[in-house]
Design a protein around this motif. Structure first.
Motif, PDB file in Angstrom:
ATOM      1  N   ASN A  63       0.765  -1.328   0.237  1.00  0.00           N
ATOM      2  CA  ASN A  63      -0.156   0.039   0.003  1.00  0.00           C
ATOM      3  C   ASN A  63       0.927   1.161   0.256  1.00  0.00           C
ATOM      4  O   ASN A  63       0.560   2.209  -0.839  1.00  0.00           O
ATOM      5  N   GLN A  64       1.963   0.982   0.755  1.00  0.00           N
ATOM      6  CA  GLN A  64       2.813   2.500   0.831  1.00  0.00           C
ATOM      7  C   GLN A  64       3.631   2.600  -0.391  1.00  0.00           C
ATOM      8  O   GLN A  64       3.803   3.705  -0.977  1.00  0.00           O
ATOM      9  N   ILE A  65       3.873   1.428  -1.158  1.00  0.00           N
ATOM     10  CA  ILE A  65       4.516   1.560  -2.441  1.00  0.00           C
ATOM     11  C   ILE A  65       3.752   2.079  -3.297  1.00  0.00           C
ATOM     12  O   ILE A  65       4.244   2.908  -4.242  1.00  0.00           O
ATOM     13  N   TRP A  66       2.520   1.583  -3.308  1.00  0.00           N
ATOM     14  CA  TRP A  66       1.355   2.244  -4.382  1.00  0.00           C
ATOM     15  C   TRP A  66       1.066   3.736  -4.272  1.00  0.00           C
ATOM     16  O   TRP A  66       0.853   4.581  -5.118  1.00  0.00           O
ATOM     17  N   GLY A  67       1.053   4.068  -2.931  1.00  0.00           N
ATOM     18  CA  GLY A  67       0.741   5.331  -2.540  1.00  0.00           C
ATOM     19  C   GLY A  67       1.884   6.398  -2.984  1.00  0.00           C
ATOM     20  O   GLY A  67       1.730   7.286  -3.353  1.00  0.00           O
ATOM     21  N   GLY A  68       3.023   5.825  -2.726  1.00  0.00           N
ATOM     22  CA  GLY A  68       4.113   6.568  -2.988  1.00  0.00           C
ATOM     23  C   GLY A  68       4.230   6.951  -4.540  1.00  0.00           C
ATOM     24  O   GLY A  68       4.591   8.106  -5.193  1.00  0.00           O
ATOM     25  N   THR A  69       3.951   5.956  -5.281  1.00  0.00           N
ATOM     26  CA  THR A  69       3.980   6.020  -6.722  1.00  0.00           C
ATOM     27  C   THR A  69       3.040   7.244  -7.138  1.00  0.00           C
ATOM     28  O   THR A  69       3.003   7.798  -8.096  1.00  0.00           O
ATOM     29  N   CYS A  70       1.795   7.068  -6.542  1.00  0.00           N
ATOM     30  CA  CYS A  70       0.776   8.095  -6.783  1.00  0.00           C
ATOM     31  C   CYS A  70       1.086   9.592  -6.556  1.00  0.00           C
ATOM     32  O   CYS A  70       0.566  10.441  -7.381  1.00  0.00           O
ATOM     33  N   TYR A  71       2.074   9.604  -5.579  1.00  0.00           N
ATOM     34  CA  TYR A  71       2.544  11.066  -5.370  1.00  0.00           C
ATOM     35  C   TYR A  71       3.741  11.386  -6.052  1.00  0.00           C
ATOM     36  O   TYR A  71       3.925  12.654  -6.190  1.00  0.00           O
ATOM     37  N   ILE A  72       4.407  10.301  -6.638  1.00  0.00           N
ATOM     38  CA  ILE A  72       5.806  10.645  -7.423  1.00  0.00           C
ATOM     39  C   ILE A  72       5.127  10.945  -8.923  1.00  0.00           C
ATOM     40  O   ILE A  72       5.677  11.846  -9.767  1.00  0.00           O
ATOM     41  N   ALA A  73       4.282  10.400  -9.576  1.00  0.00           N
ATOM     42  CA  ALA A  73       3.631  10.353 -10.670  1.00  0.00           C
ATOM     43  C   ALA A  73       3.422  11.776 -11.150  1.00  0.00           C
ATOM     44  O   ALA A  73       3.603  12.148 -12.301  1.00  0.00           O
ATOM     45  N   PRO A  74       2.608  12.493 -10.441  1.00  0.00           N
ATOM     46  CA  PRO A  74       2.308  13.802 -10.877  1.00  0.00           C
ATOM     47  C   PRO A  74       3.649  14.684 -11.177  1.00  0.00           C
ATOM     48  O   PRO A  74       3.506  15.743 -12.000  1.00  0.00           O
ATOM     49  N   LEU A  75       4.762  14.533 -10.407  1.00  0.00           N
ATOM     50  CA  LEU A  75       6.011  15.243 -11.041  1.00  0.00           C
ATOM     51  C   LEU A  75       6.388  14.950 -12.477  1.00  0.00           C
ATOM     52  O   LEU A  75       6.468  15.943 -13.157  1.00  0.00           O
ATOM     53  N   ASN A  82      -8.113 -17.551  -1.302  1.00  0.00           N
ATOM     54  CA  ASN A  82      -6.761 -18.134  -2.067  1.00  0.00           C
ATOM     55  C   ASN A  82      -6.704 -17.506  -3.519  1.00  0.00           C
ATOM     56  O   ASN A  82      -7.059 -18.187  -4.372  1.00  0.00           O
ATOM     57  N   PRO A  83      -6.195 -16.284  -3.556  1.00  0.00           N
ATOM     58  CA  PRO A  83      -6.072 -15.817  -4.849  1.00  0.00           C
ATOM     59  C   PRO A  83      -4.892 -16.623  -5.657  1.00  0.00           C
ATOM     60  O   PRO A  83      -4.192 -16.918  -5.246  1.00  0.00           O
ATOM     61  N   THR A  84      -4.991 -16.503  -6.959  1.00  0.00           N
ATOM     62  CA  THR A  84      -4.164 -17.113  -8.043  1.00  0.00           C
ATOM     63  C   THR A  84      -3.095 -15.989  -8.234  1.00  0.00           C
ATOM     64  O   THR A  84      -3.665 -14.762  -7.996  1.00  0.00           O
ATOM     65  N   HIS A  85      -2.045 -16.405  -8.826  1.00  0.00           N
ATOM     66  CA  HIS A  85      -1.038 -15.241  -9.161  1.00  0.00           C
ATOM     67  C   HIS A  85      -1.442 -14.329 -10.359  1.00  0.00           C
ATOM     68  O   HIS A  85      -1.229 -13.043 -10.035  1.00  0.00           O
ATOM     69  N   LYS A  86      -2.447 -14.930 -11.192  1.00  0.00           N
ATOM     70  CA  LYS A  86      -3.015 -14.097 -12.256  1.00  0.00           C
ATOM     71  C   LYS A  86      -4.042 -13.135 -11.709  1.00  0.00           C
ATOM     72  O   LYS A  86      -4.041 -11.893 -12.070  1.00  0.00           O
ATOM     73  N   GLN A  87      -4.852 -13.547 -10.633  1.00  0.00           N
ATOM     74  CA  GLN A  87      -5.908 -12.818 -10.095  1.00  0.00           C
ATOM     75  C   GLN A  87      -5.203 -11.630  -9.321  1.00  0.00           C
ATOM     76  O   GLN A  87      -5.611 -10.349  -9.492  1.00  0.00           O
ATOM     77  N   SER A  88      -4.170 -11.550  -8.564  1.00  0.00           N
ATOM     78  CA  SER A  88      -3.277 -10.736  -7.978  1.00  0.00           C
ATOM     79  C   SER A  88      -2.736  -9.901  -8.891  1.00  0.00           C
ATOM     80  O   SER A  88      -2.627  -8.504  -8.707  1.00  0.00           O
ATOM     81  N   ALA A  89      -2.149 -10.415  -9.826  1.00  0.00           N
ATOM     82  CA  ALA A  89      -1.536  -9.510 -11.057  1.00  0.00           C
ATOM     83  C   ALA A  89      -2.649  -8.373 -11.774  1.00  0.00           C
ATOM     84  O   ALA A  89      -2.252  -7.569 -12.057  1.00  0.00           O
ATOM     85  N   ILE A  90      -3.764  -9.112 -11.875  1.00  0.00           N
ATOM     86  CA  ILE A  90      -4.872  -8.104 -12.416  1.00  0.00           C
ATOM     87  C   ILE A  90      -5.160  -6.913 -11.496  1.00  0.00           C
ATOM     88  O   ILE A  90      -5.165  -5.698 -11.769  1.00  0.00           O
ATOM     89  N   ALA A  91      -5.271  -7.297 -10.315  1.00  0.00           N
ATOM     90  CA  ALA A  91      -5.785  -6.077  -9.484  1.00  0.00           C
ATOM     91  C   ALA A  91      -4.348  -5.300  -9.196  1.00  0.00           C
ATOM     92  O   ALA A  91      -4.660  -4.074  -9.031  1.00  0.00           O
ATOM     93  N   PHE A  92      -3.123  -5.752  -9.284  1.00  0.00           N
ATOM     94  CA  PHE A  92      -2.086  -4.721  -9.062  1.00  0.00           C
ATOM     95  C   PHE A  92      -1.873  -3.795 -10.481  1.00  0.00           C
ATOM     96  O   PHE A  92      -1.460  -2.818 -10.369  1.00  0.00           O
ATOM     97  N   LEU A  93      -2.198  -4.403 -11.544  1.00  0.00           N
ATOM     98  CA  LEU A  93      -2.164  -3.810 -12.695  1.00  0.00           C
ATOM     99  C   LEU A  93      -3.234  -2.553 -12.800  1.00  0.00           C
ATOM    100  O   LEU A  93      -2.954  -1.673 -13.181  1.00  0.00           O
ATOM    101  N   ALA A  94      -4.345  -2.978 -12.140  1.00  0.00           N
ATOM    102  CA  ALA A  94      -5.309  -1.861 -12.245  1.00  0.00           C
ATOM    103  C   ALA A  94      -4.898  -0.868 -11.383  1.00  0.00           C
ATOM    104  O   ALA A  94      -5.209   0.482 -11.509  1.00  0.00           O
ATOM    105  N   LEU A  95      -4.464  -1.218 -10.129  1.00  0.00           N
ATOM    106  CA  LEU A  95      -3.686  -0.075  -9.081  1.00  0.00           C
ATOM    107  C   LEU A  95      -2.721   0.855  -9.773  1.00  0.00           C
ATOM    108  O   LEU A  95      -2.924   2.039  -9.704  1.00  0.00           O
ATOM    109  N   TYR A  96      -1.780   0.306 -10.934  1.00  0.00           N
ATOM    110  CA  TYR A  96      -0.711   1.072 -11.249  1.00  0.00           C
ATOM    111  C   TYR A  96      -1.112   1.807 -12.410  1.00  0.00           C
ATOM    112  O   TYR A  96      -0.725   2.903 -13.000  1.00  0.00           O
TER     113      TYR A  96
END
Length: 367
Positions: A71-83, A140-154
């Motif tokens: 969560n912290q890595i994703w939040g940090g990305t959200c605040y760096i991306a505006p630069l 019990n998420p699969t690797h694919k399901q977790s990857a989809i969630a993180f793709l959406a977040l980024y």
């Protein structure tokens, strides 16, 4: 009516690239679309991010420390991306699209933001994309399901990089600083702008968190996705009313030019004579869409304003202000008493609400 009274004087253009007409574009005609867009976009962002650690923990089956780290890595990305987004918006991106800066940057970045919100909602609700759960907190998420969630977040983080640094300045562009009447209205715009942000955050904290915890994560992420769709529609509904600033090229080039070239060549020049300063050949800036600060007028005005503010803070009507030279004669103690009273009030509200809390029993005890 003279032509000077018809068009803005700050270099803004309409959506067709023509000089902006004062009576047909900008001001409060355009601002409701921007304010509504910001309120919905902040509702979507906070509605998705506020409870994200619990989603990682309970649906993606991550340990608490891992969930917090992600969560912290994703939040940090959200605040760096505006630069990066702000640099591209003001310098190059919009010029290559249609020569209108912040508007088309918003168009470019709204797409991944909306797509990310939609994909996240689908990953939490559609069978096959949604993790299988045998119990409320046993998934019990699969690797694919977790990857989809993180793709959406980024994708959302990428969209945030383009939207967050641009919306407030785009709203400011709707008011011509050379027109004193419009300049006064600009401060009112920011009041409404930040009110819309807090209304969106309030709805998130009071309603969406409850939906995510008690109804479903599909609806918990689906409502922010709908809010983001509304935000996009609101923004582009005001297309014909917006004033747009043209991009001015890379700010890094100008910074290098000022620090290395101009400062070295003219380090002995005292800024009393305007003609001796950097880039003062005429009244217009060499950068399209940018305005100069007159050292004899604007700077002296700012200096006098600063002196007035300081004098009002330190003394008023011949009496010491809140921050005088001798604090024993000031009213700083009033301020601390106010903070103490608010702290006691906050504690009282917490104790009063605590009776509705639910608690989990301890799993075991250490021996």
């Amino acid at each position: 009516m003279e032509e000077d009274d018809i068009y803005t004087k700050d270099g803004t253009v309409d959506y067709k690239g023509n000089p902006a007409d004062k009576k047909k574009t900008g001001t409060w005609r355009a601002c409701p679309f921007i304010i509504g867009n910001e309120g919905c976009e902040r509702l979507a962002y906070h509605g998705m991010s506020t409870n994200l650690v619990l989603y990682f923990k309970h649906r993606l089956n991550q340990h608490t420390s891992v969930a917090a780290t992600n969560n912290q890595i994703w939040g940090g990305t959200c605040y760096i991306a505006p630069l990066i987004g702000a640099f591209l918006a003001d310098s190059y991106l919009a010029r290559r699209i249609l020569d209108n800066c912040l508007f088309f940057n918003h168009l470019y970045y709204c797409s991944p933001f909306a797509q990310g919100m939609t994909l996240l909602a689908l990953s939490a609700s559609v069978p096959g994309m949604r993790p299988r759960c045998s119990a409320e907190d046993n998934c019990n998420p699969t690797h694919k399901q977790s990857a989809i969630a993180f793709l959406a977040l980024y994708l959302i983080a990428l969209g945030t990089g383009g939207i967050k640094p641009c919306v407030s300045s785009y709203g400011a562009d709707q008011f011509d600083d050379t027109d004193q009447k419009e300049k006064k209205h600009k401060s009112s715009f920011f009041n409404w702008f930040y009110l819309s942000i807090n209304i969106g955050a309030l709805f998130t904290a009071s309603v969406l968190v409850w939906v995510q915890d008690n109804v479903s994560w599909g609806w918990g992420f689906g409502i922010p996705a709908i809010a983001m769709a509304i935000a996009v529609c609101l923004f582009f509904s005001g297309t014909h009313l917006y004033r747009n600033q043209k991009p001015g090229g890379s700010p890094l080039t100008r910074l290098f030019q000022l620090l290395v070239v101009a400062s070295i060549r003219k380090f002995k020049v005292v800024p009393a004579e305007k003609s001796l300063l950097h880039e003062t050949e005429d009244k217009e800036s060499n950068i399209k869409g940018s305005r100069k600060i007159d050292p004899k007028n604007d700077l002296s005005y700012l200096s006098s304003l600063l002196v007035t503010i300081v004098s009002n803070v330190t003394a008023r009507n011949g009496k010491p202000g809140w921050i005088p030279d001798n604090l024993n004669y000031g009213h700083v103690d009033y301020f601390f008493w106010l903070l103490a009273a608010l702290s006691v009030l906050n504690l009282g509200v917490y104790v009063w609400i605590a009776k509705w809390y639910t608690y989990k029993r301890a799993v075991g005890t250490l021996r």
